[in-house]
Design an enzyme around this catalytic site. Structure first.
Site, mmCIF file in Angstrom:
data_model
loop_
_atom_site.group_PDB
_atom_site.id
_atom_site.type_symbol
_atom_site.label_atom_id
_atom_site.label_comp_id
_atom_site.label_asym_id
_atom_site.label_seq_id
_atom_site.Cartn_x
_atom_site.Cartn_y
_atom_site.Cartn_z
ATOM 1 N N HIS A 184 -27.375 -40.730 -0.542
ATOM 2 C CA HIS A 184 -27.624 -42.098 -0.977
ATOM 3 C C HIS A 184 -26.523 -42.503 -1.933
ATOM 4 O O HIS A 184 -25.991 -41.663 -2.674
ATOM 5 C CB HIS A 184 -28.993 -42.182 -1.678
ATOM 6 C CG HIS A 184 -29.485 -43.582 -1.870
ATOM 7 N ND1 HIS A 184 -29.083 -44.366 -2.929
ATOM 8 C CD2 HIS A 184 -30.348 -44.334 -1.133
ATOM 9 C CE1 HIS A 184 -29.678 -45.541 -2.835
ATOM 10 N NE2 HIS A 184 -30.441 -45.552 -1.767
ATOM 11 N N ASP A 204 -34.848 -43.630 4.278
ATOM 12 C CA ASP A 204 -34.623 -44.086 5.646
ATOM 13 C C ASP A 204 -34.865 -42.971 6.663
ATOM 14 O O ASP A 204 -35.094 -43.240 7.844
ATOM 15 C CB ASP A 204 -33.189 -44.601 5.814
ATOM 16 C CG ASP A 204 -32.900 -45.781 4.904
ATOM 17 O OD1 ASP A 204 -33.699 -46.732 4.921
ATOM 18 O OD2 ASP A 204 -31.898 -45.736 4.170
#
Length: 430
Positions: free
Chosen positions: A306, A363
């Site tokens: 991330h 995600d």
């Protein structure tokens, strides 16, 4: 005594104060830099630039911490509903029962859209991307409610907030129905926020629709996990557009477009596509892990790492449990989940991924859950937008109430041609 940072330039020394946030993060206040030194800073992607002071969301990427108004995301996801979380983000405190009931009432009873709005959908092609439709229709709301666009009128802002929270699920469901050629379904005021959305998505006039309360609860938690995430691309877009004193409808419309980009709201769709590639190639997970580690190979593992988190994304732990709750109900276990689990097991124990801090993010599992709920891939970013809406609203509202309110106006370092004379057409070289 206030800490300062000294900058020496052309023989002069300048001091700039160091600000400390509520959770200990520090920032150099360079708001007077240009006026005092003539210099500006250059920070592509704004990785080291704070654009505002905010009280809404705090995240610590190194420690894997995410707080909504000071409350850990783990507690909010477990104990709160999406509408209660929305109230918390927008207004700053957890609501009393009376406040929550009133908020729910207004959101529930603003869920229908003007009948003329349906005509807008007829102007789109037969298979439009739902994100394009959602952004366009949200922006069009400013034409239907022209008397409530004053960003400094608290009552008008309040009504606009209720309308947006109520109507986006309807607009989103209609966008999906348009893309598959099915008739629109009116909202059902007897249902919860998430259950109502699922019914508008999947109900058809020719047969009854049975509410799956587990699915509605899982969707509610997913929306909570996406509700706000500090100054990301779409949130910064809301603030930048809102800094011109632009109305909330238009500001959110622009944020939806920002979210549409594959580097932002399309990440969970990319995870599904990656898992499908591995599945179709014999489910050889180790092969694709090696491909991901090969710098000369274009393949990338999606859903790992991330931009902010350098530890486990705290939302990923919550969402992993949700994935099992939904997928274990299915008669046949989802093969993509098996691949996802194997990928995660390898990644969290592999020195390469540990060294680079490539941990599963939110995600990684959210696409699997949406898929299990029968939500098509082109609707994944729309689901993200529905979840992020209260965060956008809260950020826009905080900006408008900021005593240091200023229109956003980033600077640049010009690298183009210097001053030159205009060349007449006949003398230009090809």
């Amino acid at each position: 005594m206030t800490e300062t940072v000294k900058l020496t330039y052309q023989g002069k020394t300048y001091e700039f104060p160091v600000l400390e946030g509520a959770c200990g993060e520090k920032a150099v206040d360079i708001s007077t830099l240009r006026n005092t030194t003539g210099l500006i800073t250059l920070d592509p992607g704004f990785m080291s630039t704070g654009s505002c002071q905010s009280q809404i969301t705090y995240l610590d990427g190194e420690k894997g911490i995410l707080l909504y108004r000071g409350y850990p995301i783990e507690q909010v996801a477990e104990k709160s509903s999406f509408l209660e979380t929305s109230y918390l983000l927008i207004y700053g405190e957890l609501p009393t029962q009376e406040q929550l009931d009133e908020f729910k009432y207004h959101v529930t009873h603003h869920s229908m859209v003007h009948e003329s709005i349906k005509n807008l959908y007829d102007g789109f092609p037969n298979n439009p991307h739902p994100m394009a439709v959602c952004s366009a229709v949200v922006g069009s709301l400013a034409t239907f409610y022209q008397n409530e666009l004053d960003v400094r009128n608290e009552r008008e802002v309040e009504i606009t907030i209720h309308r947006l929270m109520a109507k986006l699920p309807t607009i989103a469901a209609y966008s999906y129905k348009k893309s598959i050629g099915q008739p629109f379904q009116y909202p059902d005021n007897t249902l919860s926020y998430s259950a109502n959305f699922l019914k508008m998505m999947f109900c058809v006039p020719c047969e009854p629709y049975e509410i799956d309360e587990d699915a509605a609860k899982v969707l509610d938690v997913l929306l909570i996990l996406h509700a706000d995430h500090e100054q990301n691309c779409s949130t910064s877009t809301v603030r930048l557009v809102g800094s011109s004193m632009c109305n909330l409808f238009a500001s959110v419309s622009s944020a939806i477009y920002a979210l549409w980009g594959p580097l932002h709201g399309g990440a969970n769709q990319a995870v599904i596509e990656m898992l499908q590639i591995i599945h179709e190639d014999g489910r050889d997970v180790k092969k694709y892990v090696q491909k991901a580690k090969d710098h000369n190979d274009s393949f990338r593992l999606m859903g790992f790492g991330h931009r902010v988190y350098k530890n486990f994304d705290p939302r990923s732990r919550i969402i992993k449990k949700l994935a099992h709750k939904v997928l274990d109900k299915k008669p046949n276990r989802e093969p993509l989940l098996e691949i996802a689990l194997e990928l995660e097991e390898i990644a969290i124990n592999d020195a390469y991924f540990i060294e680079k801090k490539l941990y599963p993010n939110v995600d990684f599992y959210s696409g699997l859950i949406y898929k299990a709920l029968n939500i098509p891939e082109n609707m994944f970013p729309v689901m993200f937008a529905m979840g992020r809406l209260p965060g956008w609203i809260a950020q826009w509202k905080e900006l408008q109430e900021d005593k240091q309110f200023k229109i956003g106006r980033p600077r640049q370092v010009y690298m183009g041609a210097t001053n030159r004379d205009y060349v007449p057409m006949g003398k230009r070289q090809g």
